[in-house]
Design a protein around this motif. Sequence first.
Motif, PDB file in Angstrom:
ATOM      1  N   GLN A 196      -5.109  -0.593  -9.884  1.00  9.96           N
ATOM      2  CA  GLN A 196      -4.846   0.845  -9.911  1.00  9.96           C
ATOM      3  C   GLN A 196      -3.461   1.234  -9.425  1.00  9.96           C
ATOM      4  O   GLN A 196      -3.219   2.390  -9.143  1.00  9.96           O
ATOM      5  CB  GLN A 196      -5.898   1.608  -9.082  1.00  9.96           C
ATOM      6  N   GLY A 197      -2.555   0.283  -9.248  1.00  6.21           N
ATOM      7  CA  GLY A 197      -1.213   0.620  -8.804  1.00  6.21           C
ATOM      8  C   GLY A 197      -1.109   0.942  -7.322  1.00  6.21           C
ATOM      9  O   GLY A 197      -0.120   1.485  -6.877  1.00  6.21           O
ATOM     10  N   TRP A 198      -2.134   0.622  -6.543  1.00  4.52           N
ATOM     11  CA  TRP A 198      -2.093   0.869  -5.111  1.00  4.52           C
ATOM     12  C   TRP A 198      -1.273  -0.211  -4.425  1.00  4.52           C
ATOM     13  O   TRP A 198      -1.177  -1.332  -4.901  1.00  4.52           O
ATOM     14  CB  TRP A 198      -3.489   0.865  -4.522  1.00  4.52           C
ATOM     15  N   THR A 199      -0.712   0.125  -3.283  1.00  7.62           N
ATOM     16  CA  THR A 199       0.025  -0.842  -2.480  1.00  7.62           C
ATOM     17  C   THR A 199      -0.485  -0.789  -1.039  1.00  7.62           C
ATOM     18  O   THR A 199      -0.985   0.240  -0.592  1.00  7.62           O
ATOM     19  CB  THR A 199       1.538  -0.574  -2.486  1.00  7.62           C
ATOM     20  N   LYS A 236      -1.585   2.973  -0.169  1.00  9.42           N
ATOM     21  CA  LYS A 236      -0.923   4.117  -0.788  1.00  9.42           C
ATOM     22  C   LYS A 236      -1.026   4.024  -2.303  1.00  9.42           C
ATOM     23  O   LYS A 236      -1.016   2.930  -2.869  1.00  9.42           O
ATOM     24  CB  LYS A 236       0.558   4.154  -0.406  1.00  9.42           C
ATOM     25  N   GLY A 237      -1.100   5.174  -2.931  1.00  6.76           N
ATOM     26  CA  GLY A 237      -1.097   5.271  -4.376  1.00  6.76           C
ATOM     27  C   GLY A 237       0.069   6.122  -4.824  1.00  6.76           C
ATOM     28  O   GLY A 237       0.933   6.488  -4.022  1.00  6.76           O
ATOM     29  N   ASP A 238       0.088   6.460  -6.080  1.00  2.00           N
ATOM     30  CA  ASP A 238       1.179   7.265  -6.628  1.00  2.00           C
ATOM     31  C   ASP A 238       1.280   8.637  -5.962  1.00  2.00           C
ATOM     32  O   ASP A 238       2.365   9.203  -5.870  1.00  2.00           O
ATOM     33  CB  ASP A 238       0.986   7.455  -8.132  1.00  2.00           C
ATOM     34  N   ILE A 273      -4.026   6.799   0.533  1.00  5.37           N
ATOM     35  CA  ILE A 273      -5.411   6.679   0.077  1.00  5.37           C
ATOM     36  C   ILE A 273      -6.283   6.321   1.275  1.00  5.37           C
ATOM     37  O   ILE A 273      -7.338   6.919   1.488  1.00  5.37           O
ATOM     38  CB  ILE A 273      -5.536   5.630  -1.045  1.00  5.37           C
TER      39      ILE A 273
END
Length: 50
Positions: free
Chosen positions: A16-19, A27-29, A33
């Motif tokens: 989902q592009g989370w880091t 964190k997301g876009d 989170i």
Amino acid sequence: MDIAALKAAASDDLKQGWTVTKAGQVKGDNGEIYKHRYVLALKKILMGIN
């Protein structure tokens, strides 16, 4: 199954592009989170189970 779900949540290979930051925050876009130490706490719990 529950342990596998926790391991996936604590994985550095998030979908989902989370880091994950060094502080264990996810964190997301659109920003935070999960709060700081979230991933670190999950990993600590998993170490106690294994």
